[in-house]
Design a protein around this motif. Structure first.
Motif, PDB file in Angstrom:
ATOM      1  N   ASP A 252       0.815  -1.220   0.000  1.00  0.00           N
ATOM      2  CA  ASP A 252       0.000   0.000   0.000  1.00  0.00           C
ATOM      3  C   ASP A 252       0.854   1.278   0.000  1.00  0.00           C
ATOM      4  O   ASP A 252       0.750   2.104   0.913  1.00  0.00           O
ATOM      5  CB  ASP A 252      -0.944  -0.020   1.217  1.00  0.00           C
ATOM      6  N   GLY A 254       0.638   3.997  -1.487  1.00  0.00           N
ATOM      7  CA  GLY A 254      -0.032   5.303  -1.545  1.00  0.00           C
ATOM      8  C   GLY A 254      -0.519   5.800  -0.193  1.00  0.00           C
ATOM      9  O   GLY A 254      -0.956   6.934  -0.060  1.00  0.00           O
ATOM     10  N   SER A 291      -1.528   3.181  -6.520  1.00  0.00           N
ATOM     11  CA  SER A 291      -1.235   4.614  -6.426  1.00  0.00           C
ATOM     12  C   SER A 291      -0.991   5.116  -7.849  1.00  0.00           C
ATOM     13  O   SER A 291      -0.671   4.333  -8.748  1.00  0.00           O
ATOM     14  CB  SER A 291       0.008   4.850  -5.576  1.00  0.00           C
ATOM     15  N   SER A 292      -1.123   6.426  -8.059  1.00  0.00           N
ATOM     16  CA  SER A 292      -0.870   6.962  -9.399  1.00  0.00           C
ATOM     17  C   SER A 292       0.605   6.788  -9.768  1.00  0.00           C
ATOM     18  O   SER A 292       0.938   6.603 -10.933  1.00  0.00           O
ATOM     19  CB  SER A 292      -1.273   8.427  -9.464  1.00  0.00           C
ATOM     20  N   ARG A 476      -4.452  14.734  -4.800  1.00  0.00           N
ATOM     21  CA  ARG A 476      -4.466  13.289  -4.576  1.00  0.00           C
ATOM     22  C   ARG A 476      -5.764  12.795  -3.926  1.00  0.00           C
ATOM     23  O   ARG A 476      -5.851  11.637  -3.517  1.00  0.00           O
ATOM     24  CB  ARG A 476      -3.270  12.900  -3.702  1.00  0.00           C
ATOM     25  N   GLU A 479      -7.490   9.620  -5.664  1.00  0.00           N
ATOM     26  CA  GLU A 479      -6.623   8.451  -5.564  1.00  0.00           C
ATOM     27  C   GLU A 479      -6.564   7.932  -4.120  1.00  0.00           C
ATOM     28  O   GLU A 479      -6.670   6.724  -3.863  1.00  0.00           O
ATOM     29  CB  GLU A 479      -5.233   8.882  -6.039  1.00  0.00           C
ATOM     30  N   GLN A 480      -6.442   8.852  -3.157  1.00  0.00           N
ATOM     31  CA  GLN A 480      -6.356   8.420  -1.767  1.00  0.00           C
ATOM     32  C   GLN A 480      -7.690   7.895  -1.255  1.00  0.00           C
ATOM     33  O   GLN A 480      -7.726   6.949  -0.471  1.00  0.00           O
ATOM     34  CB  GLN A 480      -5.860   9.572  -0.896  1.00  0.00           C
ATOM     35  N   GLY A 483      -8.077   4.346  -2.369  1.00  0.00           N
ATOM     36  CA  GLY A 483      -7.269   3.471  -1.531  1.00  0.00           C
ATOM     37  C   GLY A 483      -7.949   3.178  -0.196  1.00  0.00           C
ATOM     38  O   GLY A 483      -7.960   2.039   0.268  1.00  0.00           O
TER      39      GLY A 483
END
Ligand SMILES: [Zn+2]
Ligand SMILES: [Zn+2]
Length: 623
Positions: A252, A254, A291-292, A476, A479-480, A483
């Motif tokens: 993980d 990110g 993650s990106s 972000r 994306e976050q 996650g």
């Protein structure tokens, strides 16, 4: 004459170089690179601990050299690989080697050294039948790899990824090589340890954790230094020694916990990519939602990848932004009435994540720094940057009463307690964290990252703040959020129902089939088009003195190559933000080190032991 080149564990830029000392003849046979030594330093020649960075026959220093006073231990305090990594990371992040040394070597314990057993550990006899081996198989041919972890398997305490990591590490062990495993937080560390225990590999596993006692930490450090095995820990373990390293594994990447909040602001993934190349080893990253940065590594074909099969869970998307609409309410009611367990994810802890004025509905802010305020789990009004706010001033509109703009997890728990009296309501957040729960008809309210494990998995997961999390105006944010949702969903049963609150459009469509890979890819494509990170890197430079910052700005404007780096406009006049290409990173870092050092020398606001400038080469918060 043998010369020892010595470095100190100090963050000060003026100490960020090698100091020459003469090795007395009686120490010539015992001295080695990586040794910690005592030397006389500075005015008055006070004794100071340093580290031998190199041994050379010639000194470039003119004049007489002072001798090394003493070698502290017969064991090296740093491995050659650690020292190379420290240098590479400080160069990339425009930091100093000295500020990274302390984290890479624990405090010495004489008793541990006296009882230390250097003999090899017998190879464990492990039966891995019944384990998947997706990662271990891929790593036979791949040097860099991303494995999207599968959510199948109902074991919250020992998920598939942890078993995959253990198996990949064992494959390395059988080749005579070590594996380094870096995890974001203690709950993931516990999951990985459960997998190690199941495979009976504890004897060859060395934990590097600040939670251990000093002597345990030092013992594990010596073990990693001298034995092939599995070295693991949280982000700090990125700098741990690992004898004959063959593979680096990151879970993980990110997650915010992988980013160090002190200078030189490094991130596990980037440090370990440097380590992979320095030590010429394999590296794999795994997570439920990529993650990106990982997707970028895949795009430039640095990493191979494998996507997980679509989770079999049932997805419900509610279009209304309402946290608890009638449909979600009914779903929770039914679940609790039939003895099932429910997880509700709430973005923020405390009673209110913001306060608005009852008169004009303006968001109220801290009277001293204008940052937003919230009400913490104890009911105290707090500023998000300068802690407790004792008295709010009267609003510009004349009113002084406020109401919460959005309830935090504590308030949500209270609300659910009133609404669902038939269930057991539990709260887990950053301040009051449950790691594991068990029972029936449980309704767990948790903030992201604090979701507890539950035997068999949750039957229903409500991502109550989904739309708000995804829409936050941060680079972000999406994306976050993905996650955090993925990690919560992974704690549910394979046939669980997942309710995503308030999602619309393409994102709703992606989440209806749990397409995390696709959603982050889309997010990345948009950022690439706008030339935003991770297509580029973004650095920030802050300085309390405006004059110094303006000198630096004009200096840089002359020195930088405009095709490679440019200034971005951001709020706040004490911060400079630049956007630059990866290939220009080392050059820019070097430029910043040199220029800030010159300006700091002459600065009027210089205080002893403090830096004039704060440089963050990868600031993910500024945009
Ligand atoms: Zn007002
Ligand atoms: Zn404040």
């Amino acid at each position: 004459m043998l010369i020892a080149k010595v470095r100190f564990a100090s963050p000060l830029p003026q100490l960020d170089k090698e100091f020459d000392y003469e090795v007395p003849s009686e120490l010539e046979d015992v001295v080695q690179v990586g040794s910690s030594v005592e030397v006389a330093f500075g005015k008055g020649g006070k004794s100071k601990v340093g580290y031998i960075w190199a041994l050379e026959a010639q000194s470039t220093h003119r004049g007489n050299l002072l001798p090394l006073l003493n070698i502290i231990s017969n064991f090296p305090a740093l491995s050659v690989q650690q020292m190379a990594l420290i240098e590479a990371v400080s160069d990339r992040q425009a930091g100093t080697a000295g500020e990274l040394i302390g984290g890479a070597t624990p405090k010495r314990h004489v008793r541990v050294e006296r009882n230390f057993d250097e003999s090899p550990i017998p190879i464990p006899n492990v039966d891995f039948s019944g384990y998947e081996a997706r990662l271990a198989r891929e790593l036979v041919t791949q040097n860099g790899f991303y494995m999207q972890a599968t959510m199948e398997g109902d074991d919250n305490e020992c998920p598939n990824w942890a078993k995959e990591f253990v198996q990949a590490a064992l494959s390395q062990y059988q080749l005579g090589k070590s594996t380094l495993v870096v995890l974001p937080d203690f709950s993931d560390l516990a999951r990985f340890e459960t997998a190690l225990e199941l495979a009976e590999l504890k004897a060859i596993s060395f934990r590097h954790s600040s939670a251990d006692t000093g002597s345990t930490r030092y013992l594990n450090f010596l073990m990693s230094m001298t034995h092939v095995g599995i070295t693991y820990g949280l982000r700090g373990a990125s700098f741990s020694p690992s004898k004959n390293l063959g593979l680096i594994l990151v879970w993980d990447d990110g997650d915010d916990s992988h980013t160090e909040q002190a200078s030189p602001y490094w991130t596990s993934r980037e440090v370990l990519l440097q380590r992979q190349s320095l030590e010429n080893v394999k590296m794999a990253i795994s997570s439920y939602s990529p993650s990106s940065e990982v997707l970028r590594l895949i795009q430039i074909q640095y990493f191979g990848y494998s996507q997980a099969e679509t989770p079999t869970r049932k997805s419900t998307i509610t279009a209304l932004g309402d946290r608890l609409d009638s449909e979600s309410f009914a779903a929770i009611s039914n679940a609790i009435a039939s003895g099932k367990n429910v997880l509700v994810q709430i973005a923020n802890n405390g009673w209110a994540s913001g306060l608005v004025c009852v008169g004009c509905r303006e968001l109220r802010t801290c009277p001293s720094c204008s940052t937003s305020i919230w009400i913490d789990p104890e009911g105290k009004t707090r500023c998000r940057s300068c802690k407790i706010v004792t008295a709010l001033s009267v609003c510009a509109c004349g009113k002084s009463s406020t109401r919460p703009s959005r309830l935090g997890s504590s308030a949500m728990e209270q609300q659910l307690r009133r609404a669902f009296s038939g269930g057991t309501i539990l709260l887990s957040d950053g301040t009051n964290r449950l790691t594991k729960v068990s029972g029936k008809s449980l309704l767990v309210v948790a903030t992201p990252g604090a979701e507890p494990a539950i035997e068999g998995g949750f039957d229903l997961v409500l991502l109550a703040d989904a739309s708000r999390m995804a829409c936050s105006p941060r680079l972000r944010a999406l994306e976050q959020s993905l996650g955090k949702w993925a990690n919560a969903i992974a704690l549910s049963k394979s046939d669980a129902t997942i309710i995503c609150v308030g999602l619309k459009g393409a994102l709703a469509e992606r989440m209806s089939r749990f397409d995390f890979f696709g959603a982050v890819s889309e997010d990345l494509a948009e950022r690439v088009e706008l030339a935003l990170p991770p297509a580029t890197r973004v650095c920030s430079i802050t300085c309390a003195n405006k004059t110094d910052l303006m000198i630096l700005e004009s200096d840089l404007k002359e020195a930088i190559d405009e095709d490679q780096a440019k200034f971005l406009n951001v709020e706040g006049e004490l911060t400079l933000v630049m956007d630059y290409k990866y290939s220009y990173g080392l050059h820019l870092a070097n430029l910043l080190i040199t220029r800030t050092a010159i300006i700091s020398q002459k600065s009027k606001s210089k205080k002893p032991g403090e830096r004039v400038f704060r440089v963050n080469m990868d600031d993910s918060q500024v945009i």
